[in-house]
Design an enzyme around this catalytic site. Structure first.
Site, PDB file in Angstrom:
ATOM      1  N   SER A  10      26.003  43.128  32.802  1.00  0.00           N
ATOM      2  CA  SER A  10      27.161  43.659  33.515  1.00  0.00           C
ATOM      3  C   SER A  10      26.775  44.908  34.297  1.00  0.00           C
ATOM      4  O   SER A  10      25.884  45.658  33.900  1.00  0.00           O
ATOM      5  CB  SER A  10      28.267  44.019  32.518  1.00  0.00           C
ATOM      6  N   ASN A  12      29.547  46.715  35.248  1.00  0.00           N
ATOM      7  CA  ASN A  12      30.845  47.376  35.137  1.00  0.00           C
ATOM      8  C   ASN A  12      30.740  48.503  34.099  1.00  0.00           C
ATOM      9  O   ASN A  12      30.620  48.251  32.893  1.00  0.00           O
ATOM     10  CB  ASN A  12      31.873  46.305  34.721  1.00  0.00           C
ATOM     11  N   GLY A  14      32.803  50.559  32.823  1.00  0.00           N
ATOM     12  CA  GLY A  14      33.838  50.580  31.782  1.00  0.00           C
ATOM     13  C   GLY A  14      33.493  49.622  30.651  1.00  0.00           C
ATOM     14  O   GLY A  14      33.569  49.962  29.464  1.00  0.00           O
ATOM     15  N   GLU A  42      26.049  35.796  40.895  1.00  0.00           N
ATOM     16  CA  GLU A  42      27.289  35.304  41.507  1.00  0.00           C
ATOM     17  C   GLU A  42      28.090  34.487  40.486  1.00  0.00           C
ATOM     18  O   GLU A  42      27.562  33.566  39.856  1.00  0.00           O
ATOM     19  CB  GLU A  42      26.977  34.427  42.720  1.00  0.00           C
ATOM     20  N   ASP A  71      33.007  37.526  30.271  1.00  0.00           N
ATOM     21  CA  ASP A  71      33.846  37.329  31.439  1.00  0.00           C
ATOM     22  C   ASP A  71      35.262  37.462  30.933  1.00  0.00           C
ATOM     23  O   ASP A  71      35.616  36.946  29.867  1.00  0.00           O
ATOM     24  CB  ASP A  71      33.619  35.975  32.112  1.00  0.00           C
ATOM     25  N   SER A  72      36.026  38.226  31.651  1.00  0.00           N
ATOM     26  CA  SER A  72      37.345  38.548  31.139  1.00  0.00           C
ATOM     27  C   SER A  72      38.311  38.686  32.288  1.00  0.00           C
ATOM     28  O   SER A  72      37.904  38.781  33.453  1.00  0.00           O
ATOM     29  CB  SER A  72      37.269  39.861  30.361  1.00  0.00           C
ATOM     30  N   PHE A 154      39.904  51.143  32.023  1.00  0.00           N
ATOM     31  CA  PHE A 154      39.532  50.802  33.402  1.00  0.00           C
ATOM     32  C   PHE A 154      40.416  49.650  33.879  1.00  0.00           C
ATOM     33  O   PHE A 154      41.285  49.177  33.139  1.00  0.00           O
ATOM     34  CB  PHE A 154      38.047  50.414  33.475  1.00  0.00           C
TER      35      PHE A 154
HETATM   36  P1  IMP Z   1      34.546  40.260  35.303  1.00  0.00           P
HETATM   37  O1  IMP Z   1      34.650  39.784  33.881  1.00  0.00           O
HETATM   38  O2  IMP Z   1      33.381  41.150  35.534  1.00  0.00           O
HETATM   39  O3  IMP Z   1      34.679  39.132  36.279  1.00  0.00           O
HETATM   40  O4  IMP Z   1      35.755  41.233  35.579  1.00  0.00           O
HETATM   41  C1  IMP Z   1      36.972  41.053  34.975  1.00  0.00           C
HETATM   42  C2  IMP Z   1      37.996  41.983  35.565  1.00  0.00           C
HETATM   43  O5  IMP Z   1      39.168  41.834  34.740  1.00  0.00           O
HETATM   44  C3  IMP Z   1      37.646  43.456  35.509  1.00  0.00           C
HETATM   45  O6  IMP Z   1      37.044  43.908  36.673  1.00  0.00           O
HETATM   46  C4  IMP Z   1      39.017  44.100  35.328  1.00  0.00           C
HETATM   47  O7  IMP Z   1      39.660  44.161  36.544  1.00  0.00           O
HETATM   48  C5  IMP Z   1      39.764  43.072  34.504  1.00  0.00           C
HETATM   49  N1  IMP Z   1      39.610  43.415  33.082  1.00  0.00           N
HETATM   50  C6  IMP Z   1      38.856  42.794  32.148  1.00  0.00           C
HETATM   51  N2  IMP Z   1      38.946  43.423  30.964  1.00  0.00           N
HETATM   52  C7  IMP Z   1      39.766  44.472  31.163  1.00  0.00           C
HETATM   53  C8  IMP Z   1      40.237  45.511  30.304  1.00  0.00           C
HETATM   54  O8  IMP Z   1      39.893  45.634  29.122  1.00  0.00           O
HETATM   55  N3  IMP Z   1      41.080  46.380  30.879  1.00  0.00           N
HETATM   56  C9  IMP Z   1      41.481  46.311  32.171  1.00  0.00           C
HETATM   57  N4  IMP Z   1      41.054  45.386  33.009  1.00  0.00           N
HETATM   58  C10 IMP Z   1      40.203  44.457  32.517  1.00  0.00           C
END
Ligand code: IMP
Length: 197
Positions: A10, A12, A14, A42, A71-72, A154
């Site tokens: 990741s 990210n 946060g 990607e 992934d969330s 975040f």
């Molecule tokens: P990905 O899993 O990197 O595709 O991103 C998932 C997106 O879902 C994140 O960028 C956040 O916008 C949102 N997200 C996932 N988990 C959380 C959380 O715990 N709090 C707030 N937003 C979340």
């Protein structure tokens, strides 16, 4: 087989902070794709599980050590489950302040007036030989009528009030959020798996 070193696929900040905090008590050295300057993978899957595996398997194969990815996303009932797997891309220029305004505006327009929503998370562990495991977590709650004060967390945290609480994720300490969050629950299952090895 004991795991002593893991890469978290990741960029990210946060999520990285949350995962490092959750795995610290296990004495596992966690490096992130951000720390290692690895390229972004990607995410072209259509489910949380697919996207999670795309990230973990790509990086595990590239660097030859076990890799975890999550992934969330936020699934809102009034928007038929959107933004879901597209939660990151839903926010204009990944600006979540604007993303939250967009979400509130779309909910306002929807004929479905439910405020119910949930966060989902699929954590995947990929081994360099192609084997993998999946761990799922979910937290149910409601979308607040407006962003709530609070600087923790975040993404969409200032809008999400978990069931049984009257504060948003952005008003909870990292520890308290991790105990009940989608990622915390998926990681709890992952930790139980690690202890069974
Ligand atoms: P990905 O899993 O990197 O595709 O991103 C998932 C997106 O879902 C994140 O960028 C956040 O916008 C949102 N997200 C996932 N988990 C959380 C959380 O715990 N709090 C707030 N937003 C979340």
């Amino acid at each position: 087989m004991q795991i002593k070193e893991l890469v978290f696929a990741s960029h990210n900040a946060g999520k990285i902070a949350e995962i490092k905090q959750m795995l610290a008590p296990l004495g596992i050295n966690v490096k992130s794709a951000l720390d290692m300057d690895l390229p972004d993978v990607e995410e072209n899957g259509t489910t949380f599980a697919e996207n999670s595996l795309i990230k973990s398997q790509t990086i595990a194969k590239t660097i030859g050590i076990p890799c975890i990815a999550d992934d969330s996303g936020l699934c809102v009932d009034a928007l038929d489950g959107a933004p879901g797997v597209y939660s990151a891309r839903y926010a204009p220029n990944r600006d979540f302040d604007k993303g939250m305004d967009k979400l509130l505006a779309e909910m306002e327009k929807s004929t479905n007036k439910s405020r119910k929503a949930h966060f989902s998370c699929v954590v995947s562990l990929a081994y360099p030989n192609g084997e993998y495991k999946l761990f799922e977590g979910r937290v149910d709650g409601t979308i607040a009528p407006a962003k709530m004060a609070g600087v923790q967390g975040f993404g969409y945290d200032p809008l999400f009030v978990p069931d049984g609480y009257d504060v948003s994720f952005a008003q909870m300490s990292k520890d308290d959020k991790n105990k009940i969050s989608h990622r915390g629950r998926a990681m709890q299952k992952f930790k139980e798996y690690l202890s069974s090895l």
